[in-house]
Design a protein around this motif. Sequence first.
Motif, mmCIF file in Angstrom:
data_model
loop_
_atom_site.group_PDB
_atom_site.id
_atom_site.type_symbol
_atom_site.label_atom_id
_atom_site.label_comp_id
_atom_site.label_asym_id
_atom_site.label_seq_id
_atom_site.Cartn_x
_atom_site.Cartn_y
_atom_site.Cartn_z
ATOM 1 N N PHE A 17 37.109 50.540 45.805
ATOM 2 C CA PHE A 17 37.074 50.103 43.891
ATOM 3 C C PHE A 17 38.181 49.340 43.648
ATOM 4 O O PHE A 17 37.955 48.158 43.399
ATOM 5 C CB PHE A 17 36.234 50.560 43.911
ATOM 6 C CG PHE A 17 36.059 50.482 41.985
ATOM 7 C CD1 PHE A 17 34.863 49.583 41.817
ATOM 8 C CD2 PHE A 17 36.565 51.073 41.189
ATOM 9 C CE1 PHE A 17 34.290 49.400 40.465
ATOM 10 C CE2 PHE A 17 36.429 50.479 40.315
ATOM 11 C CZ PHE A 17 35.412 49.622 39.688
ATOM 12 N N ALA A 18 39.054 49.687 43.828
ATOM 13 C CA ALA A 18 40.449 49.106 43.576
ATOM 14 C C ALA A 18 41.218 47.832 43.841
ATOM 15 O O ALA A 18 41.592 47.162 43.015
ATOM 16 C CB ALA A 18 41.300 50.600 43.448
ATOM 17 N N THR A 19 41.259 47.838 45.643
ATOM 18 C CA THR A 19 41.179 46.755 45.930
ATOM 19 C C THR A 19 40.120 45.553 45.404
ATOM 20 O O THR A 19 40.666 44.606 45.405
ATOM 21 C CB THR A 19 40.828 46.903 46.951
ATOM 22 O OG1 THR A 19 42.020 47.711 47.730
ATOM 23 C CG2 THR A 19 41.405 45.901 47.876
ATOM 24 N N TRP A 20 38.982 46.019 45.411
ATOM 25 C CA TRP A 20 37.871 44.852 44.931
ATOM 26 C C TRP A 20 38.995 44.406 43.491
ATOM 27 O O TRP A 20 37.673 43.198 43.554
ATOM 28 C CB TRP A 20 36.180 46.183 44.633
ATOM 29 C CG TRP A 20 35.477 44.754 44.537
ATOM 30 C CD1 TRP A 20 34.811 43.869 44.720
ATOM 31 C CD2 TRP A 20 34.940 44.490 43.113
ATOM 32 N NE1 TRP A 20 33.870 42.879 44.160
ATOM 33 C CE2 TRP A 20 34.202 43.881 42.743
ATOM 34 C CE3 TRP A 20 35.028 45.789 42.395
ATOM 35 C CZ2 TRP A 20 33.455 43.428 42.147
ATOM 36 C CZ3 TRP A 20 34.026 45.515 40.979
ATOM 37 C CH2 TRP A 20 33.494 44.130 41.183
ATOM 38 N N ARG A 21 38.347 45.544 42.673
ATOM 39 C CA ARG A 21 39.146 45.204 41.381
ATOM 40 C C ARG A 21 40.140 44.446 41.477
ATOM 41 O O ARG A 21 40.285 43.008 40.268
ATOM 42 C CB ARG A 21 38.969 46.257 40.409
ATOM 43 C CG ARG A 21 37.978 46.652 40.150
ATOM 44 C CD ARG A 21 36.899 46.391 38.912
ATOM 45 N NE ARG A 21 37.675 46.574 38.055
ATOM 46 C CZ ARG A 21 37.855 45.452 36.671
ATOM 47 N NH1 ARG A 21 36.942 44.297 37.235
ATOM 48 N NH2 ARG A 21 38.695 45.129 35.657
ATOM 49 N N HIS A 22 41.155 44.671 41.939
ATOM 50 C CA HIS A 22 42.365 43.385 42.061
ATOM 51 C C HIS A 22 42.173 42.537 43.217
ATOM 52 O O HIS A 22 42.638 41.206 42.212
ATOM 53 C CB HIS A 22 43.272 44.133 43.458
ATOM 54 C CG HIS A 22 44.374 43.088 43.779
ATOM 55 N ND1 HIS A 22 45.119 42.934 43.054
ATOM 56 C CD2 HIS A 22 44.474 42.522 44.647
ATOM 57 C CE1 HIS A 22 46.121 42.560 43.510
ATOM 58 N NE2 HIS A 22 45.709 41.773 44.466
ATOM 59 N N GLN A 23 40.941 42.131 44.264
ATOM 60 C CA GLN A 23 41.038 40.458 44.513
ATOM 61 C C GLN A 23 40.500 39.689 43.027
ATOM 62 O O GLN A 23 40.405 38.481 42.803
ATOM 63 C CB GLN A 23 39.940 40.943 45.483
ATOM 64 C CG GLN A 23 40.582 41.201 46.273
ATOM 65 C CD GLN A 23 41.735 40.088 46.659
ATOM 66 O OE1 GLN A 23 41.385 38.920 46.916
ATOM 67 N NE2 GLN A 23 42.618 40.041 46.618
ATOM 68 N N LYS A 24 39.574 40.673 42.018
ATOM 69 C CA LYS A 24 38.250 40.014 40.973
ATOM 70 C C LYS A 24 39.521 39.125 39.982
ATOM 71 O O LYS A 24 39.669 38.207 39.643
ATOM 72 C CB LYS A 24 37.307 41.204 41.001
ATOM 73 C CG LYS A 24 36.372 40.966 39.845
ATOM 74 C CD LYS A 24 36.143 41.846 39.458
ATOM 75 C CE LYS A 24 35.157 41.115 38.311
ATOM 76 N NZ LYS A 24 33.687 42.137 37.511
ATOM 77 N N ARG A 25 40.620 40.109 39.999
ATOM 78 C CA ARG A 25 41.941 39.667 38.867
ATOM 79 C C ARG A 25 42.211 38.366 39.032
ATOM 80 O O ARG A 25 42.882 38.081 38.643
ATOM 81 C CB ARG A 25 42.388 41.223 38.687
ATOM 82 C CG ARG A 25 42.038 41.712 37.360
ATOM 83 C CD ARG A 25 42.686 43.239 36.824
ATOM 84 N NE ARG A 25 43.419 43.688 38.281
ATOM 85 C CZ ARG A 25 42.835 45.067 38.286
ATOM 86 N NH1 ARG A 25 41.926 45.411 37.520
ATOM 87 N NH2 ARG A 25 43.687 45.463 39.751
ATOM 88 N N VAL A 26 42.917 38.398 40.407
ATOM 89 C CA VAL A 26 43.405 37.504 41.143
ATOM 90 C C VAL A 26 42.484 36.508 41.003
ATOM 91 O O VAL A 26 43.411 35.371 40.735
ATOM 92 C CB VAL A 26 43.329 37.825 42.858
ATOM 93 C CG1 VAL A 26 44.562 36.780 43.754
ATOM 94 C CG2 VAL A 26 45.237 39.283 42.852
ATOM 95 N N ARG A 27 41.839 35.831 40.840
ATOM 96 C CA ARG A 27 40.591 35.314 41.726
ATOM 97 C C ARG A 27 40.435 34.541 40.026
ATOM 98 O O ARG A 27 40.474 33.577 39.623
ATOM 99 C CB ARG A 27 38.851 35.497 41.430
ATOM 100 C CG ARG A 27 39.104 35.311 43.294
ATOM 101 C CD ARG A 27 37.974 35.795 44.015
ATOM 102 N NE ARG A 27 36.945 36.285 43.378
ATOM 103 C CZ ARG A 27 36.674 37.618 44.619
ATOM 104 N NH1 ARG A 27 37.570 37.713 45.447
ATOM 105 N NH2 ARG A 27 36.091 38.767 43.958
ATOM 106 N N ALA A 28 39.968 35.929 38.768
ATOM 107 C CA ALA A 28 40.143 35.154 37.572
ATOM 108 C C ALA A 28 41.158 34.559 37.278
ATOM 109 O O ALA A 28 41.226 33.362 36.614
ATOM 110 C CB ALA A 28 39.514 35.614 37.053
#
Length: 158
Positions: free
Chosen positions: A126-137
């Motif tokens: 979940f933490a890695t997925w959230r990191h990826q989401k913030r990088v994309r945004a």
Amino acid sequence: MVRIAIFLTILLAALVYALRKGGGPERAMALILIAMAVADQVLHQFIPPTFTSVDAGHLAIDLAAAAASVTLALTAYRFWPMLAAVLQLLPLMAHVGKAADMSVHPVAYLTMQVAASWLLPPLLVFATWRHQKRVRANGSDRSWLGSSRRSRPKIANS
């Protein structure tokens, strides 16, 4: 034995994902979990687990993992490492409980030591997925306290 294979499969998937796609804190937690798994395997090569008395080998592994996780929680620019640190501290409570009352059943002691570890791989995913989401945004994602959100400032030519 199937339980262990399932856990290791989930852990391996979480570790690969975090190491490939995570930011600094996610990769650091992946390394902590790898170190724990390796130390556990090395320990079991020399000392078979009994859980009838305080397990000094697992106590040492749990102390090191808790210290590393608390350090990560104090230095990462993320909330989730605090949850991971708590999950790493729970096994220490199992050791304290066993030391305080040696009549704790070995199965209960074992369960108290390992139950929280089942929550760490999903938390890391979940933490890695959230990191990826913030990088994309945002184009970037601040990893550590004290680090700049932006890249280095450009110096104007005079």
